[in-house]
Write an enzyme that holds these catalytic residues in place. Structure first.
Site, mmCIF file in Angstrom:
data_model
loop_
_atom_site.group_PDB
_atom_site.id
_atom_site.type_symbol
_atom_site.label_atom_id
_atom_site.label_comp_id
_atom_site.label_asym_id
_atom_site.label_seq_id
_atom_site.Cartn_x
_atom_site.Cartn_y
_atom_site.Cartn_z
ATOM 1 N N CYS A 76 19.792 52.598 -20.149
ATOM 2 C CA CYS A 76 19.543 53.831 -20.892
ATOM 3 C C CYS A 76 18.098 53.765 -21.374
ATOM 4 O O CYS A 76 17.329 52.919 -20.909
ATOM 5 C CB CYS A 76 20.559 54.049 -22.016
ATOM 6 S SG CYS A 76 20.437 52.950 -23.436
ATOM 7 N N HIS B 68 24.854 30.838 -21.066
ATOM 8 C CA HIS B 68 25.511 30.615 -22.363
ATOM 9 C C HIS B 68 26.543 31.676 -22.723
ATOM 10 O O HIS B 68 27.498 31.374 -23.432
ATOM 11 C CB HIS B 68 24.458 30.565 -23.479
ATOM 12 C CG HIS B 68 23.632 29.310 -23.456
ATOM 13 N ND1 HIS B 68 22.786 28.952 -24.474
ATOM 14 C CD2 HIS B 68 23.519 28.327 -22.505
ATOM 15 C CE1 HIS B 68 22.188 27.799 -24.173
ATOM 16 N NE2 HIS B 68 22.606 27.409 -22.987
HETATM 17 C C1 RB5 Z 1 18.576 59.255 -24.765
HETATM 18 O O1 RB5 Z 1 17.534 60.028 -25.212
HETATM 19 C C2 RB5 Z 1 18.574 57.919 -25.480
HETATM 20 O O2 RB5 Z 1 19.037 58.077 -26.789
HETATM 21 C C3 RB5 Z 1 19.407 56.900 -24.739
HETATM 22 O O3 RB5 Z 1 18.924 56.754 -23.453
HETATM 23 C C4 RB5 Z 1 19.426 55.498 -25.327
HETATM 24 O O4 RB5 Z 1 18.160 55.037 -25.595
HETATM 25 C C5 RB5 Z 1 20.364 55.279 -26.434
HETATM 26 O O5 RB5 Z 1 20.511 54.173 -26.981
#
Ligand code: RB5
Length: 146
Positions: free
Chosen positions: A67, A100
């Site tokens: 993400c 680990h």
């Molecule tokens: C999306 O904008 C962002 O919040 C997501 O990709 C991530 O970083 C969340 O933890």
């Protein structure tokens, strides 16, 4: 047999997920791509769930999640009892996550880590075995709490 790798991301991780998928395929790995595949804004927990479900079903043995920061999707993945998701930043943390922590999912922040560093992390993660021993006892204590 080399484990099939399930991979998923949200919109913040698409660019890096695309690069990591290509790297895995070039290395001869079978990759289960669970999205996303465009930059439409989505909710990262849904993509963590997809990888967790693939691991639970035995469709893949290891997972990769991306993400923007790597934080939200790792929190979401670790809500699943069978998942140990590790947000890594370099080859050392990638190696430790296997040796680990017996991590079965590696997580990246697509807006944080450089592509080549992430590829290096992934290579180390896939090549490193869990050490067991005293770490087995500790990993056994990582189950869900009320
Ligand atoms: C999306 O904008 C962002 O919040 C997501 O990709 C991530 O970083 C969340 O933890």
């Amino acid at each position: 047999m080399k484990a099939i790798v399930a991979i998923a991301c949200d919109h913040g991780g698409l660019e890096l997920k695309t690069a990591l998928k290509a790297e895995l395929e070039a290395a001869g790995r079978t990759v289960l791509d669970l999205g996303v595949n465009d930059t439409t804004s989505v909710d990262y927990p849904d993509y963590a769930d997809r990888v967790a479900d693939a691991l639970k079903a035995g469709a893949a043995g290891l997972g990769v999640l991306v993400c923007g920061s790597g934080i939200g999707i790792s929190i979401a993945a670790n809500r699943h009892a069978h998942v140990r998701a590790a947000l890594v930043h370099d080859a050392y943390t990638a190696r430790m996550s296997r040796q680990h922590n017996d991590a079965n999912v590696i997580v990246f922040g697509g807006r944080v880590i450089g592509e080549e560093v992430a590829k290096d992390c992934l290579k180390v993660f896939l090549a490193t075995e869990f050490e067991g021993g005293r770490h087995q006892r500790r990993v056994a204590k990582l189950g869900p709490k009320a």
